[in-house]
Design a protein around this motif. Structure first.
Motif, mmCIF file in Angstrom:
data_model
loop_
_atom_site.group_PDB
_atom_site.id
_atom_site.type_symbol
_atom_site.label_atom_id
_atom_site.label_comp_id
_atom_site.label_asym_id
_atom_site.label_seq_id
_atom_site.Cartn_x
_atom_site.Cartn_y
_atom_site.Cartn_z
ATOM 1 N N UNK A 142 1.096 -1.019 -0.193
ATOM 2 C CA UNK A 142 0.294 0.067 0.129
ATOM 3 C C UNK A 142 0.400 1.821 0.013
ATOM 4 N N UNK A 143 2.094 1.175 0.747
ATOM 5 C CA UNK A 143 2.796 2.353 1.293
ATOM 6 C C UNK A 143 3.519 2.378 -0.400
ATOM 7 N N UNK A 144 4.217 1.319 -0.851
ATOM 8 C CA UNK A 144 5.255 1.459 -1.569
ATOM 9 C C UNK A 144 5.300 0.999 -2.695
ATOM 10 N N UNK A 145 4.221 0.273 -3.103
ATOM 11 C CA UNK A 145 3.838 -0.085 -4.881
ATOM 12 C C UNK A 145 3.773 -1.490 -5.381
ATOM 13 N N UNK B 235 11.351 14.220 -13.628
ATOM 14 C CA UNK B 235 10.489 15.019 -13.313
ATOM 15 C C UNK B 235 9.854 13.665 -12.423
ATOM 16 N N UNK B 236 10.546 12.205 -12.693
ATOM 17 C CA UNK B 236 10.539 11.043 -12.202
ATOM 18 C C UNK B 236 9.923 10.972 -10.716
ATOM 19 N N UNK B 237 10.818 11.938 -9.922
ATOM 20 C CA UNK B 237 10.826 12.351 -8.539
ATOM 21 C C UNK B 237 10.319 13.527 -7.940
ATOM 22 N N UNK C 106 5.331 6.298 -5.379
ATOM 23 C CA UNK C 106 6.277 5.813 -4.140
ATOM 24 C C UNK C 106 7.132 4.462 -4.012
ATOM 25 N N UNK C 107 7.304 3.870 -4.857
ATOM 26 C CA UNK C 107 8.795 3.156 -5.188
ATOM 27 C C UNK C 107 9.558 3.579 -4.442
ATOM 28 N N UNK C 108 9.964 4.909 -5.014
ATOM 29 C CA UNK C 108 11.740 5.723 -4.675
ATOM 30 C C UNK C 108 11.100 6.023 -3.015
ATOM 31 N N UNK D 43 12.590 11.973 -0.487
ATOM 32 C CA UNK D 43 13.354 10.758 0.012
ATOM 33 C C UNK D 43 14.111 11.064 1.198
ATOM 34 N N UNK D 44 13.905 9.896 1.686
ATOM 35 C CA UNK D 44 15.256 9.605 2.844
ATOM 36 C C UNK D 44 15.466 8.186 2.825
#
Lengths: 111, 141, 104
Positions: A57-60, B54-56, B72-74, B105-106
């Motif tokens: 849900x959070x990271x896909x 633009x990706x992030x 969100x995967x980043x 991003x951290x």
């Protein structure tokens, strides 16, 4: 496409048994999939399944195994943050088996 | 280049991202390769130049275009020990963007009591060129 | 005769927008879609070109809202004078003009 039946309702799955549409997931799907593997889900199994769903849900994405073990150790305690513990719960492999029960797609990079 | 560590040689890998996320499949392919290759525990950096910045970008909402929003995967990259994301300042400037327009991003620093630290570093074009010179392998997307 | 020009590439990646703007006539419309919307951000190199074209060429410029949202571009960051349309607005523009020309 094949399907599994849970509480009288049919859910499509792909050729490897992963749920076709993760938004249709209900907990009963995990129970039925586990039963097909001769497994009865316990609270310990559900801890992992629920964690995977939250992570997705959070990271896909479904986490890689080393990311999963590290995160489980942090969340549920060090004694559970190792692949031995996870493989005891899910003998076919936590990524493949637990992710499938959780309704997630097959993890990226999982062969 | 490259030094020996347990289990083999560690090499410096740079993933060069030059395309925005949804117009072509390059950005998603890059992210998937980065996540898969993370299992090999190499010294990985990501570079975002040109439209790749633009990706992030913050606030992506893909409901209207019927594609998966994978931004969100980043946020998961830190979990994969990928914490060197270099963004080129000139590329931001040309596009009317600033660091504030990017996702914050951290990663958690294992060697500093898991303190949260920023993964994004803004560099200028000359520094980006130096970064490229410093790699063993450059993968372009 | 009026033409709806669609541009689906970023001005930073291809010359489609430049070439398109060089081939418009007053009364034409230019619709930015997909990565084309990246060019419409205010305070950018491509945005400045668009602003100039708006003033000089007598064309109307539009951007597709769904593609802006996917790329994190809020409406208030668009070049002044660029109008946001949804998919229905896209269809209206296609119907209002005599032809659609895609700058791929």
């Amino acid at each position: 496409m094949s399907s599994i039946t849970v509480d009288g309702k049919e859910y499509g799955v792909d050729e490897e048994g992963y749920l076709a549409d993760l938004s249709t997931w209900v907990p009963g799907i995990a129970d039925v999939m586990a039963a097909q593997d001769d497994l009865t889900l316990t609270d310990e199994h559900w801890d992992i399944i629920n964690f995977l769903r939250e992570y997705y849900e959070e990271y896909q994405i479904a986490p890689a195994i080393r990311v999963l073990t590290k995160a489980i150790g942090k969340k549920l305690g060090k004694e559970k943050g190792n692949s031995k513990y996870l493989y005891e719960l899910f003998p076919y492999g936590p990524a493949k088996q637990a992710c499938r029960y959780a309704g997630l797609p097959k993890p990226t990079g999982c062969v | 280049m490259g030094d020996m560590s347990e289990g083999g040689t560690t090499k410096k890998f740079l993933y060069l991202n030059r395309k925005a996320s949804y117009g072509t499949v390059y950005a998603l392919e890059s992210l998937e390769v980065v996540l898969i290759a993370a299992a090999f525990e190499q010294d990985v950096s990501l570079a975002f130049i040109d439209d790749g910045v633009y990706q992030i970008i913050k606030g992506q909402d893909t409901k209207g275009i019927g594609m998966k929003n994978f931004s969100p995967t980043f946020n998961a990259l830190g979990d994969y020990d990928i914490n060197k994301l270099y963004v080129e300042k000139e590329s931001l400037d040309e596009r009317g963007l600033t660091e504030d327009d990017l996702m914050p991003l951290v990663y958690e620093d294992e060697d500093d009591d898991w303190a949260e630290k920023p993964s994004i570093k803004i560099v200028n074009r000359a520094e980006m060129a130096d970064l490229m010179q410093d790699q063993d392998v450059i993968l372009s997307f | 005769m009026s033409i709806l020009h669609t541009v689906n590439k970023s001005a930073y990646e291809r010359n489609a927008l430049d070439s398109c703007l060089g081939h418009t006539k007053p009364g034409d419309s230019v619709l930015l879609i997909e990565d084309g919307v990246i060019s419409a951000r205010a305070g950018s190199v491509a945005g400045d070109k668009l602003a100039a074209a708006l003033g000089e060429t007598g064309v109307s410029i539009y951007a597709l809202g769904a593609d802006m949202a996917a790329r994190g571009i809020p409406e208030d960051k668009l070049v002044d004078g660029v109008k946001v349309v949804d998919y229905a607005g896209f269809v209206d523009l296609a119907a209002e003009n005599d032809a659609v020309e895609a700058w791929l």
